[in-house]
Design a protein around this motif. Structure first.
Motif, PDB file in Angstrom:
ATOM      1  N   SER A 221       0.837  -1.201   0.000  1.00 17.54           N
ATOM      2  CA  SER A 221       0.000   0.000   0.000  1.00 17.54           C
ATOM      3  C   SER A 221       0.868   1.246   0.000  1.00 17.54           C
ATOM      4  CB  SER A 221      -0.929   0.019   1.219  1.00 17.54           C
ATOM      5  OG  SER A 221      -0.188   0.001   2.427  1.00 17.54           O
ATOM      6  N   PHE A 222       0.279   2.364  -0.435  1.00 18.08           N
ATOM      7  CA  PHE A 222       0.907   3.678  -0.338  1.00 18.08           C
ATOM      8  C   PHE A 222       0.667   4.256   1.055  1.00 18.08           C
ATOM      9  CE2 PHE A 222       0.237   3.371  -4.919  1.00 18.08           C
ATOM     10  CZ  PHE A 222       1.367   3.992  -5.450  1.00 18.08           C
ATOM     11  N   ASN A 223       1.541   5.177   1.480  1.00 14.17           N
ATOM     12  CA  ASN A 223       1.203   5.994   2.648  1.00 14.17           C
ATOM     13  C   ASN A 223       0.281   7.118   2.207  1.00 14.17           C
ATOM     14  OD1 ASN A 223       3.026   7.597   1.262  1.00 14.17           O
ATOM     15  ND2 ASN A 223       4.184   8.218   3.081  1.00 14.17           N
ATOM     16  N   ASN A 224      -0.267   7.864   3.162  1.00 11.80           N
ATOM     17  CA  ASN A 224      -1.253   8.895   2.833  1.00 11.80           C
ATOM     18  C   ASN A 224      -0.659  10.055   2.048  1.00 11.80           C
ATOM     19  OD1 ASN A 224      -3.630   7.751   3.904  1.00 11.80           O
ATOM     20  ND2 ASN A 224      -3.032   8.325   5.967  1.00 11.80           N
ATOM     21  N   ALA A 225       0.634  10.279   2.181  1.00 10.71           N
ATOM     22  CA  ALA A 225       1.275  11.339   1.408  1.00 10.71           C
ATOM     23  C   ALA A 225       1.593  10.894  -0.008  1.00 10.71           C
ATOM     24  CB  ALA A 225       2.552  11.785   2.111  1.00 10.71           C
ATOM     25  N   GLY A 226       1.601   9.597  -0.235  1.00 13.16           N
ATOM     26  CA  GLY A 226       1.848   9.070  -1.569  1.00 13.16           C
ATOM     27  C   GLY A 226       3.296   9.010  -1.975  1.00 13.16           C
ATOM     28  N   ASN A 227       4.231   9.255  -1.050  1.00 15.35           N
ATOM     29  CA  ASN A 227       5.647   9.257  -1.413  1.00 15.35           C
ATOM     30  C   ASN A 227       6.377   7.967  -1.048  1.00 15.35           C
ATOM     31  OD1 ASN A 227       5.286   9.965   1.289  1.00 15.35           O
ATOM     32  ND2 ASN A 227       7.178  11.149   1.390  1.00 15.35           N
ATOM     33  N   THR A 262       0.637  -5.671   6.081  1.00 16.88           N
ATOM     34  CA  THR A 262       1.378  -4.463   6.426  1.00 16.88           C
ATOM     35  C   THR A 262       0.480  -3.249   6.249  1.00 16.88           C
ATOM     36  OG1 THR A 262       2.199  -4.265   4.158  1.00 16.88           O
ATOM     37  CG2 THR A 262       3.642  -5.372   5.755  1.00 16.88           C
ATOM     38  N   GLN A 263       0.816  -2.164   6.955  1.00 15.80           N
ATOM     39  CA  GLN A 263       0.044  -0.932   6.812  1.00 15.80           C
ATOM     40  C   GLN A 263       0.839   0.242   7.381  1.00 15.80           C
ATOM     41  OE1 GLN A 263      -3.653  -0.787   9.003  1.00 15.80           O
ATOM     42  NE2 GLN A 263      -4.560   0.756   7.700  1.00 15.80           N
ATOM     43  N   PHE A 264       0.744   1.418   6.737  1.00 15.95           N
ATOM     44  CA  PHE A 264       1.226   2.666   7.310  1.00 15.95           C
ATOM     45  C   PHE A 264       0.178   3.215   8.276  1.00 15.95           C
ATOM     46  CE2 PHE A 264       3.736   2.931   3.327  1.00 15.95           C
ATOM     47  CZ  PHE A 264       4.966   3.302   3.842  1.00 15.95           C
ATOM     48  N   ASN A 265       0.620   3.935   9.325  1.00 11.31           N
ATOM     49  CA  ASN A 265      -0.338   4.704  10.111  1.00 11.31           C
ATOM     50  C   ASN A 265      -0.694   5.974   9.355  1.00 11.31           C
ATOM     51  OD1 ASN A 265       2.022   6.169  10.452  1.00 11.31           O
ATOM     52  ND2 ASN A 265       1.819   6.400  12.655  1.00 11.31           N
ATOM     53  N   PHE A 266      -1.636   6.767   9.885  1.00 14.89           N
ATOM     54  CA  PHE A 266      -2.137   7.928   9.144  1.00 14.89           C
ATOM     55  C   PHE A 266      -1.042   8.934   8.849  1.00 14.89           C
ATOM     56  CE2 PHE A 266      -3.795  12.255   8.989  1.00 14.89           C
ATOM     57  CZ  PHE A 266      -4.654  12.144   7.912  1.00 14.89           C
ATOM     58  N   SER A 267      -0.184   9.207   9.813  1.00 15.26           N
ATOM     59  CA  SER A 267       0.853  10.221   9.625  1.00 15.26           C
ATOM     60  C   SER A 267       2.028   9.713   8.795  1.00 15.26           C
ATOM     61  CB  SER A 267       1.360  10.719  10.978  1.00 15.26           C
ATOM     62  OG  SER A 267       1.906   9.649  11.725  1.00 15.26           O
ATOM     63  N   GLY A 268       2.119   8.410   8.590  1.00 15.22           N
ATOM     64  CA  GLY A 268       3.166   7.851   7.759  1.00 15.22           C
ATOM     65  C   GLY A 268       4.511   7.713   8.440  1.00 15.22           C
ATOM     66  N   ASP A 269       4.548   7.879   9.764  1.00 16.09           N
ATOM     67  CA  ASP A 269       5.833   7.755  10.461  1.00 16.09           C
ATOM     68  C   ASP A 269       6.040   6.372  11.073  1.00 16.09           C
ATOM     69  OD1 ASP A 269       4.019   7.888  12.527  1.00 16.09           O
ATOM     70  OD2 ASP A 269       4.931   9.610  13.516  1.00 16.09           O
ATOM     71  N   MET A 270       5.074   5.477  10.853  1.00 20.62           N
ATOM     72  CA  MET A 270       5.191   4.137  11.417  1.00 20.62           C
ATOM     73  C   MET A 270       4.542   3.118  10.477  1.00 20.62           C
ATOM     74  SD  MET A 270       4.075   2.976  15.280  1.00 20.62           S
ATOM     75  CE  MET A 270       5.116   4.241  16.004  1.00 20.62           C
ATOM     76  N   VAL A 271       5.106   1.916  10.467  1.00 25.16           N
ATOM     77  CA  VAL A 271       4.560   0.789   9.707  1.00 25.16           C
ATOM     78  C   VAL A 271       4.293  -0.342  10.686  1.00 25.16           C
ATOM     79  CG1 VAL A 271       5.120  -1.017   8.024  1.00 25.16           C
ATOM     80  CG2 VAL A 271       5.694   1.366   7.522  1.00 25.16           C
ATOM     81  N   VAL A 272       3.166  -1.038  10.502  1.00 22.59           N
ATOM     82  CA  VAL A 272       2.898  -2.235  11.285  1.00 22.59           C
ATOM     83  C   VAL A 272       2.896  -3.439  10.355  1.00 22.59           C
ATOM     84  CG1 VAL A 272       0.367  -2.141  11.093  1.00 22.59           C
ATOM     85  CG2 VAL A 272       1.427  -3.253  13.083  1.00 22.59           C
ATOM     86  N   TRP A 283       7.351  -0.567  13.175  1.00 23.39           N
ATOM     87  CA  TRP A 283       8.622  -0.102  12.626  1.00 23.39           C
ATOM     88  C   TRP A 283       8.601   1.412  12.498  1.00 23.39           C
ATOM     89  CZ3 TRP A 283      11.760  -4.370  11.772  1.00 23.39           C
ATOM     90  CH2 TRP A 283      11.119  -5.596  11.624  1.00 23.39           C
ATOM     91  N   SER A 284       9.684   2.063  12.881  1.00 26.14           N
ATOM     92  CA  SER A 284       9.783   3.518  12.804  1.00 26.14           C
ATOM     93  C   SER A 284      10.300   3.948  11.442  1.00 26.14           C
ATOM     94  CB  SER A 284      10.717   4.044  13.896  1.00 26.14           C
ATOM     95  OG  SER A 284      10.999   5.418  13.681  1.00 26.14           O
ATOM     96  N   MET A 285       9.604   4.891  10.806  1.00 26.97           N
ATOM     97  CA  MET A 285      10.076   5.457   9.553  1.00 26.97           C
ATOM     98  C   MET A 285      11.167   6.512   9.793  1.00 26.97           C
ATOM     99  SD  MET A 285       8.738   4.228   6.749  1.00 26.97           S
ATOM    100  CE  MET A 285       8.762   5.569   5.542  1.00 26.97           C
ATOM    101  N   HIS A 286      11.377   6.888  11.050  1.00 26.64           N
ATOM    102  CA  HIS A 286      12.441   7.843  11.367  1.00 26.64           C
ATOM    103  C   HIS A 286      13.787   7.139  11.547  1.00 26.64           C
ATOM    104  CE1 HIS A 286       9.454  10.941  11.708  1.00 26.64           C
ATOM    105  NE2 HIS A 286       8.858  10.368  12.728  1.00 26.64           N
ATOM    106  N   THR A 287      13.755   5.993  12.223  1.00 23.76           N
ATOM    107  CA  THR A 287      15.008   5.309  12.557  1.00 23.76           C
ATOM    108  C   THR A 287      15.234   4.040  11.736  1.00 23.76           C
ATOM    109  OG1 THR A 287      13.960   3.964  14.285  1.00 23.76           O
ATOM    110  CG2 THR A 287      14.795   6.149  14.918  1.00 23.76           C
TER     111      THR A 287
END
Length: 416
Positions: A221-227, A262-272, A283-287
């Protein structure tokens, strides 16, 4: 500035204000309600919104209160229609954003478009030569549909006319995932051929392939920002891809068995991710690291879902239970017992105060997302239920079953 109207945003929770500027142009403003729960004091929330937002006159407090109340209430549902949808078992079902239409895919090689209110079949999308397994509207627009098939192709359809605009060819094996990006300019597809591909909606041409997994990709899937795109594979890994460069930016290792969802959360900073190893991981999209492992199930975890704000995760397992976790602490907040067979699907309602599960025991169940108590059992299917979905407002449910039927449930106006 003059307020023209306001309306509730269900996902994530908020209120959208439409207003007219002094120059006559229209504008919009969003008030986020990310901390709203069923335990919030509705009167206080409404009064705080009106007090802090100059656009809203004090005389509108009661209307704001009614909007907030509709966000926290848990509605009862009643079966409205049962549709003999296909000649062979269904594979999936999905709403457009407004919820006035939905689509179903089937082993009979077709995708059908339905009118939610009447239950009438509007179009039958025919042309695939094998099972239509993955389907999606290009929400929020809803004017296009993509179907992915075991015939190794995807097809892009006009949702109004039913015309096939393009056939997307390039995968070497069955296609099991399809998704539009948020602005409907791209389609992503994933296959058991170990690849994912990105396609241009305007031309129907392949833009690039995402290469790196060495076993089947079964979630994408895409994240909500699409990037970014996330993919989950039977090679036990989760990968995150940069949409612009097609590069793999993260390769998440840690699961001991196949990844199931798998799925992104709404803000796109985490994946489950959920796995056959009986766990889920955050999983953290920051680290680029696993920040929490969610444990407790004693059999395979089949599906996983974030709520609208990303504060909760719901899981579905072959152990016949669903669980709800706090994403910040990893604590299991509730366990949902009641199904008598594997649970294959779980998701939150848009309000985030209920979850729905679909099971091989021929039922769906609605659960209180705070306590885990079963609120309602949706019965009537004669074989396993493997697809269920809420519409955007959360007042309609569709379910799809191996018995070749789908059912439409409507909120009754009563609350639990």
């Amino acid at each position: 500035m003059k307020l023209k109207k306001f309306m509730l945003r269900y996902y994530p929770p908020g209120i959208i204000l439409e207003y007219e500027r002094s120059n006559g142009r229209e504008g919009t403003k969003t008030i986020d309600l990310l901390d709203l729960t069923e335990f919030s004091d509705v009167n206080t929330v409404a009064e705080d919104i009106v007090a802090s937002e100059p656009l809203i006159p004090s005389g509108k407090t009661e209307q704001i209160k009614q909007l907030v109340e509709s966000k926290v209430g848990k509605q009862k549902f009643k079966e409205e229609k049962s549709l003999q949808a296909h000649l062979l078992p269904l594979t999936n079902c999905a709403f457009n954003k407004s919820g006035d239409r939905f689509i179903t895919g089937s082993y009979d090689r077709t995708c059908k478009i339905w009118d939610t209110e009447t239950g009438l079949e509007l179009k039958s999308l025919e042309g695939h030569k094998n099972v239509v397994y993955a389907i999606a509207f290009n929400n929020p627009f809803g004017d296009k549909i993509v179907t992915g098939s075991f015939d190794k192709t995807c097809k892009l359809w006009d949702a109004e006319t039913g015309e096939c605009q393009y056939t997307l060819r390039g995968h070497e094996l069955e296609i099991v995932c399809v998704s539009f990006n948020p602005d409907s300019s791209l389609i992503a597809t994933a296959s058991i051929d170990t690849t994912a591909k990105v396609w241009d909606v305007e031309t129907g041409k392949e833009v690039y392939s995402l290469l790196g997994h060495n076993k089947e990709i079964i979630s994408m899937s895409f994240n909500n920002a699409g990037n970014f795109i996330v993919t989950g594979s039977f090679d036990n890994t989760v990968r995150v891809w940069d949409v612009r460069s097609a590069e793999c930016v993260y390769n998440f290792h840690g699961h001991e068995c196949e990844v199931s969802a798998t799925q992104f959360n709404f803000s796109g900073d985490m994946v489950v991710s959920s796995s056959i190893d009986k766990t889920c991981k955050l999983w953290s999209m920051h680290t680029g690291t696993c920040v929490r492992t969610l444990t407790g199930h004693n059999d395979e975890v089949i599906d996983v879902s974030f709520n609208g704000t990303g504060t909760r995760v719901a899981t579905a397992s072959q152990d016949c239970s669903a669980r709800i976790y706090d994403t910040m602490t990893g604590e299991c907040l509730a366990v949902c017992y009641g199904h008598h067979a594997e649970i294959s699907k779980v998701s939150f309602n848009p309000q985030g105060n209920m979850i729905i599960t679909a099971s091989n025991d021929k039922t769906c169940r609605l659960w209180d997302a705070k306590t885990g108590n079963c609120l309602q059992v949706l019965r009537g299917h004669k074989d396993e239920v493997f697809s269920c979905a809420f519409n955007y407002e959360g007042d309609t449910i569709i379910t799809g079953s191996k018995d070749n039927t789908c059912k439409i449930y409507k909120a009754t106006g009563e609350e639990y």
